[in-house]
Structures are given as structure tokens and as C-alpha cells.
Design an enzyme around this catalytic site. Structure first.
Site, PDB file in Angstrom:
ATOM      1  N   LYS A 131       0.934  -1.328  -0.011  1.00 26.51           N
ATOM      2  CA  LYS A 131       0.074  -0.010   0.051  1.00 26.51           C
ATOM      3  C   LYS A 131       0.788   1.356  -0.086  1.00 26.51           C
ATOM      4  O   LYS A 131       0.594   2.344  -0.490  1.00 26.51           O
ATOM      5  CB  LYS A 131      -0.769   0.065   1.324  1.00 26.51           C
ATOM      6  CG  LYS A 131      -2.176  -0.819   1.147  1.00 26.51           C
ATOM      7  CD  LYS A 131      -2.933  -0.892   2.503  1.00 26.51           C
ATOM      8  CE  LYS A 131      -3.727  -2.229   2.851  1.00 26.51           C
ATOM      9  NZ  LYS A 131      -4.842  -2.564   1.711  1.00 26.51           N
ATOM     10  N   GLU A 136      -3.121   7.060   7.610  1.00 27.86           N
ATOM     11  CA  GLU A 136      -3.888   7.835   6.777  1.00 27.86           C
ATOM     12  C   GLU A 136      -4.760   8.610   7.385  1.00 27.86           C
ATOM     13  O   GLU A 136      -5.519   8.081   8.580  1.00 27.86           O
ATOM     14  CB  GLU A 136      -4.658   6.913   5.896  1.00 27.86           C
ATOM     15  CG  GLU A 136      -4.095   6.421   4.779  1.00 27.86           C
ATOM     16  CD  GLU A 136      -4.962   5.658   3.709  1.00 27.86           C
ATOM     17  OE1 GLU A 136      -6.089   5.024   4.178  1.00 27.86           O
ATOM     18  OE2 GLU A 136      -4.280   5.076   2.853  1.00 27.86           O
ATOM     19  N   ARG A 145      -6.767  -7.813 -10.199  1.00 28.26           N
ATOM     20  CA  ARG A 145      -7.436  -9.185 -10.596  1.00 28.26           C
ATOM     21  C   ARG A 145      -8.887  -8.724 -10.913  1.00 28.26           C
ATOM     22  O   ARG A 145      -9.315  -7.874 -10.597  1.00 28.26           O
ATOM     23  CB  ARG A 145      -7.396  -9.908  -9.397  1.00 28.26           C
ATOM     24  CG  ARG A 145      -7.776  -9.367  -8.166  1.00 28.26           C
ATOM     25  CD  ARG A 145      -7.912 -10.369  -7.177  1.00 28.26           C
ATOM     26  NE  ARG A 145      -7.883  -9.613  -6.068  1.00 28.26           N
ATOM     27  CZ  ARG A 145      -9.056  -9.078  -5.037  1.00 28.26           C
ATOM     28  NH1 ARG A 145     -10.176  -9.179  -5.907  1.00 28.26           N
ATOM     29  NH2 ARG A 145      -9.063  -8.442  -4.300  1.00 28.26           N
TER      30      ARG A 145
END
Ligand code: ADP
Length: 662
Positions: free
Chosen positions: A116, A200, A297
Site C-alpha cells: 500500500k 492515513e 485481478r
């Protein structure tokens, strides 16, 4: 190019990929663990290869075994589905090194998005808005705490290798930071072998809006609009829809452009999803969404995008993998109507969504298309009789409804869930139905906190309708089910034996014992003593009458339990003891029930006939032996419920005697 593909997955996604591959004229190879030897995906494929025992580490995660299976069967390409090896760049490289085509993005693109923190850095550089926060190298608790203070509380700590909501902690106040950090690090280490985290800004009124992107190997990149996946529990999606409610066209365009940019920046090829977190406090805005991560995906929720675009994303994946150009350009893509998907799980919503297991004694859906476009679509990786085991994800099916409007799609989905019957395990059907009735959700006011806020209301079990135990009692006693089908009722037509007949059925539910007294109104028709609630059996099934209102109902017996399905909920009753139940059903010897499953070889009694205690009444053939069933007392035969030649199950009533006056 390849003409045979191997699907390195199981369950609904494997079945879904096989369906499209077959339609495209490709041969398919399934791989399976021992637990899945007869699974749906194995049955659908042209060939199947065993890759190991049940645990995923010894089967579906064994890259070499899967590549070897492709070699042995001559498959030229591997589709990874989602989960398992789908986002493992080492697997992609191994597949390509073996001279096979990986139906998915290049390893480099997966690596770019794998962690991430690195992904956020990359996206920032590409000009894609990212959630404000800290994603640096320094992992000192103090440094992280300072960064959290700089960002401003509330903050979200995320394991950089995280996924599936794991390794994530919301922190509201500085004094809680240290503990939360430890928790996130420990979970990151335990689940992903990586304790590093990022911090975050926690977006308030957050909405999860993601964009489906598609790229080919010729530099074309398009987006297939958005999906709103804000209905989550513990950061996991429950219901997804497309398009997002209240999405203004200019915000859609801005998000789509950012997603296409993100895909371009990493040289993406194939199907991918860019997940954004959006601030929904004042509606969706052009400057109110930020990149969270990319899933490299096909997503679980891809069918809602298929429904609104009319496209088959697996077909696109295969075409791109063959080296073709994307079938459509951005300005040829359109949104048609609205689609909503619900994930049906074997889990106990009321008990913290505890995953459940069990054999699916019953699994019935309303008429729908499977793995393909349709107004109602059911993608199920299991069939009636299959087991939900602790080895894999407890998802039973995805139910997807498409409609001209959001309202229509939601109503269709709710109707489908209410008509779905699952027996043999606990499910979240009632919870899903409650969500679809939720006023805020219906109004399109979604955010990721909705489920958490209203959890109690969404998981409270509504009171059991009065007709439910009546149905259960009828089915438990076997009186609902004349062995041999419709025959006996026909045979009884015109036969008038209105002699009061009463049965008492003992049932257990949630630790309580219920005694249900049923009075017979006529052949196949009963009502609960002292109530206006009746049930009857006719050729079409069971019908309930409640104070003059009549409706159809479904109930079934499996071993020593009875399940009644009512508006998307399953009520399960235990039959305390089979012999006691048969006795009770006979009100002290009024009934002759099958002691085991078998064939009715002879029926020696007829209604109205006088019989003596010990007189042979029927012969049951079971386990290659004949068992003579005799009259338990002197009396008169009231009803014959089984025909000669009919197959009966354990506990089925074969005949009843007229009640005796004491
Ligand atoms: P995972 O990879 O574990 O699924 P994500 O980063 O995709 O984790 O986040 C999962 C969910 O957590 C999101 O769908 C959203 O509901 C919530 N979430 C993530 N980041 C934020 C944030 N900055 N503010 C608010 N909610 C967030």
C-alpha cells in the site's frame, strides 16, 4: 495461441470462468483439493486435476503443482480467479517461465501495487489523488505518532501488506495511538509476515467507490464505470452496486480518468480495480475522492459491472490475454440501468458474523441465470448436498439483480433473497434482506459505517410468525408428506372420515421445547388447536391459512430437524427423539411410521378397516430385509398415507388409526 485454459481456483469464480471459456469454445481444466473432488467447478470443467489435500497451503496455493497440472493437460493459459495466487507476482513469473499465458496483468504491475505504501507513492507521482497521510520508510513508534498528530485525528493505521481488512486500526485520540499501532503491526506480521504500516487521515462519512479498469497490451485503457461497495462489515464488502447512488456525471468522469491514469502509470494489462475512498458528507465531489489501493485481478463484485454494461469481463480478460485489442473504446461504453449484488455467506450475523459450516441439505434459488447476464443472476460455487467446510471461504453464492432503476434492482434482489432456501447451515440471508429493507440504504444514503451503526437492528431476529411452528409440526410428524406422492390423497378423495384426529408434536428451538397440538380438518388439512392458523398439503405443496389469508410455504425435514423458510429466513427446529415424536404424532399409538428409510413392499390395510393389535399392516423393505409393521392396538384405520411401491424416509407416517375415546 491457447485453446485450453486451466483455472487455478475453486468455488463460484472458477465455475464462472469455466462458463465463459466454454462459451468461447475453449477447453477447460479444473484443479481441486481432496475436499473439492466433486465440487461444482470440477463438474463443470472438461478435465480436472487433483493438486493436494484440503488445506489451501497444500493445494490451491501450490504454484508448482498447478503449473504441472497445466503441463500434463496441455493447457496453454492459466486464469487465477481472485484470492489464492491471483496477486502473486512470483506465480505470474513462474507461469510465464513455463511457457504459459497468465490471464492477468504483468508481474511488474502487480508488484507496483502490492504494498500500500509504495502504491500510494507511485500514484502520487502519477497525479492521482491519494488519501493524505504518511507512507514513509520510518517505522518508529514515535515517528508514526508524530505523523498521526500532523495528519490530524481520527487516523487509520494500515498494515502496508494488508488485505481483506486485516491489520487496520481506526484511532480517534492520540492517547490510543500506541496500542492501536501495536495491534496493527502484530496483525500485519501474523497475517502477511510484514509489520510495516502506513497512517492515513480517516475520511468521515466514507464511501467506498471503485472503478473497474481494463487495459490491453496495445496501450488502450478504458474504465467500465464505478461500483459502490460502501456496505461493509469489518471492512469487508457485503452488498455492492453499480452505478454508485448519487454519482454526478462530472465526478464519474474525474474518477474514471484518475483510474485510467493509475493503470497507465504502472503499465497495466487486463482487468483491474482502482479503489477510492470518497467523502460522502456533502455528496460525491470531484475533489473528494482519494486512491486507496488497486486490486490487480477480477473482483468478487464484477457481475454488477457486467450487468450495467452488458459485457462479459472474463471474455475481455481472455481476449486481452490472447493479445487482442479491447473490444470497445471509452466512448462506446454505456451504463444501462442499475445492478445490486448480495453475498450470501454461511455465517451467523447475530454472533459477530461467525463463519459457519455444514452440509447444504437444501439450496434453492428462484429462477435465475448462472454465471451469465440476466435480470436475476446467481453465481454459486456449491450445490444442494455440497458441504461448506472450514477450509475455504464460507461464501455460498452471489445473488445479482439488474433493473431499469436502482429501486427496481433492489426490489428484485430482495424478492430473490426472500425466495432463497438454504438448509443445513446458518446463513446471512435474513441480514441481507434486512439491509435491503434499510431506509437509509434504500434512499441511497450509504457510507461504510452504515452496517456498524445499525448492526443491532439489522441482526435482531424478528418474532417468529405463528404459522411457522405449525408448519414445522406438520412436517416433523410426516403428515405433510404422503409417501408415494399425490396418490394417497387422490385415493382418499370422497372418503369421509372426519373423526376428530389430534396429534401432538414436540419440537425444540433455541433451547425451548414446544408442544404443538394439531387438529385435523380433513385429509391433509390441519390447524393448530385454539388458533385460526392452519396448514394443508395439496399437489402443489404446503399452504398456510391464517385467519382467512392463504399463502404457500416451504418446509422440509432433514434427519432430526425441520426447517421452515419464511421470507428469506430459515427457522430450524429439532425433533427431540424420533420414536417419541412418532409416538406423539400418534397421540399414544395412533400412528404407524417408517422406522427407517425404505420401500413400501406391501400395504395390507385400507381406510375404514378394523384391525387387531399385532395384525400386520404393511411390509417395509429396507437394507435388503423385510420389516413387518403391525397395528399397535385394536382400532380402525383412519388414513393410509403410503402406496405400495413408494419410497419413504425415516419417520414418515404410513398409516394412522382413528383416535380412541377413553
Ligand atoms: P484492505 O486492503 O484490507 O481491504 P483497504 O485499504 O482496501 O484495505 O480498505 C478497506 C476499507 O476500509 C475501505 O473499503 C474503507 O471502508 C475503509 N477505509 C480504508 N481507508 C480509509 C480511510 N482513509 N478513511 C476511511 N475509511 C477507510
Amino acid at each position: 495461441m491457447f485453446d485450453k485454459i486451466l483455472i487455478a481456483n475453486r468455488g463460484e469464480i472458477a465455475a464462472r470462468v469455466i462458463t465463459t471459456a466454454r462459451r468461447m469454445g475453449l477447453k477447460t481444466v479444473a484443479v481441486h483439493s481432496d475436499a473439492d473432488a466433486d465440487a461444482v467447478h470440477v463438474r463443470l470443467a472438461d478435465e480436472a486435476v487433483r493438486i493436494g489435500p484440503a488445506p489451501v497451503g497444500e493445494s490451491y496455493l501450490r504454484a508448482e503443482a498447478i503449473i504441472e497440472a497445466a503441463r500434463v493437460t496441455g493447457a496453454g493459459a492459466i486464469h487465477p480467479g481472485y484470492g489464492f495466487l491471483s496477486e502473486n507476482p512470483d506465480f505470474v513469473e513462474a507461469v510465464e517461465a513455463a511457457g504459459l499465458v497468465f490471464i492477468g496483468p504483468p508481474a511488474t504491475a502487480i508488484r507496483a501495487m502490492g504494498l500500500k505504501d509504495a502504491a500510494k507513492k507511485r500514484m502520487e507521482e502519477a497525479g492521482v489523488p491519494v488519501v493524505p497521510g504518511y507512507h514513509g520508510e520510518g517505522q518508529d513508534a514515535e515517528v508514526l505518532a508524530e505523523e498521526a498528530a500532523r495528519i490530524g485525528y481520527p487516523v487509520l493505521i494500515k498494515a502496508r501488506a494488508g488485505g481483506g481488512g486485516k491489520g487496520m486500526r481506526l484511532v480517534e485520540r492520540a492517547e490510543d495511538f500506541a496500542d492501536a499501532l501495536e495491534g496493527a503491526q502484530a496483525e500485519g506480521q501474523a497475517s502477511f509476515g510484514d509489520a510495516a504500516v502506513l497512517v492515513e487521515k480517516y475520511v468521515t462519512s466514507p464511501r467506498h467507490v471503485e472503478i473497474q479498469v481494463f487495459a490491453d497490451a496495445h496501450g488502450n485503457v478504458v474504465h467500465l464505470f464505478e461500483r459502490d461497495c460502501s456496505l461493509q462489515r469489518r471492512h469487508q464488502k457485503v452488498i455492492e452496486e453499480a452505478p454508485a447512488p448519487g454519482m454526478p456525471e462530472h465526478v464519474r468522469a474525474a474518477m474514471g480518468a484518475a483510474a485510467v491514469e493509475a493503470a497507465r502509470a504502472i503499465g497495466y494489462v487486463g482487468a483491474g480495480t482502482i479503489e477510492f475512498i470518497a467523502d460522502g458528507s456533502e455528496g460525491l465531489r470531484e475533489d473528494g475522492f482519494w486512491f486507496m489501493e488497486m486490486n490487480t485481478r477480477l473482483q468478487v463484485e464484477h457481475p454488477v459491472t457486467e450487468a450495467i454494461t452488458g459485457l462479459d469481463l472474463v471474455e475481455w480478460q481472455i481476449r486481452v490475454a490472447r493479445g487482442e485489442e479491447l473490444p470497445l473504446s471509452q466512448d462506446e461504453l454505456r451504463i444501462d440501468g442499475h445492478a445490486v449484488e448480495a453475498r450470501l455467506y454461511a455465517e451467523d450475523a447475530a454472533r459477530g458474523f461467525l463463519p459457519a459450516t455444514g452440509r447444504l441439505e437444501r439450496l434453492r434459488f428462484p429462477d435465475a441465470s448462472n454465471f451469465e447476464l440476466g435480470a436475476l443472476r446467481v453465481d454459486a460455487g456449491v450445490a444442494e448436498g455440497d458441504a461448506i467446510t472450514p477450509h475455504y471461504d464460507p461464501m455460498i453464492a452471489k445473488v445479482i439483480a439488474h433493473g431499469a432503476t436502482r429501486q427496481e434492482a433492489m426490489a428484485r434482489l430482495l424478492g430473490a433473497l426472500e425466495a432463497t432456501q438454504v438448509g443445513g447451515t446458518v446463513t446471512n440471508l435474513g441480514f441481507l434482506a434486512a439491509l435491503l429493507r434499510h431506509e437509509g440504504f434504500r434512499a441511497g444514503e450509504v457510507d461504510t459505517g452504515l452496517i456498524g451503526r445499525d448492526l443491532d437492528a439489522l441482526t435482531t431476529k424478528p418474532a417468529m410468525p405463528d404459522h411457522v411452528p405449525v408448519l414445522a409440526a406438520l412436517v416433523a410428524s410426516g403428515l405433510d408428506h404422503p409417501p408415494g406422492g399425490e396418490g394417497p390423497w387422490d385415493a382418499l378423495r370422497g372418503f369421509r372420515n372426519w373423526g376428530a384426529s389430534e396429534i401432538h408434536v414436540a419440537l425444540e428451538r433455541e433451547g425451548e421445547t414446544l408442544d404443538v397440538a394439531l387438529l385435523r380438518d380433513g385429509p391433509g388439512s390441519w390447524h393448530r388447536e385454539g388458533t385460526e392458523t392452519g396448514v394443508s398439503r395439496d399437489t402443489k405443496g404446503l399452504e398456510v391459512t391464517v385467519a382467512g389469508r392463504r399463502f404457500r410455504a416451504e418446509a422440509a425435514r432433514h434427519g432430526q430437524s425441520v426447517t421452515v423458510w419464511d421470507a428469506g429466513r430459515a427457522f430450524v427446529f429439532a425433533i427431540p427423539d424420533p420414536l417419541a415424536a412418532a409416538e406423539a404424532a400418534g397421540a399414544g399409538g395412533n400412528a404407524i411410521a417408517a422406522p427407517m428409510p425404505g420401500l413400501v413392499k406391501r400395504m395390507r390395510a385400507e381406510a375404514g378397516q378394523k384391525v387387531e393389535k399385532g395384525q400386520p399392516l404393511a411390509i417395509l423393505e429396507a437394507m435388503k430385509m423385510e420389516h413387518t409393521l403391525t397395528a399397535p392396538r385394536d382400532g380402525v384405520v383412519a388414513e393410509v398415507l403410503a402406496n405400495e411401491g413408494s419410497q419413504v424416509s425415516d419417520g414418515d407416517l404410513l398409516l394412522t388409526l382413528e383416535a380412541q375415546d377413553d
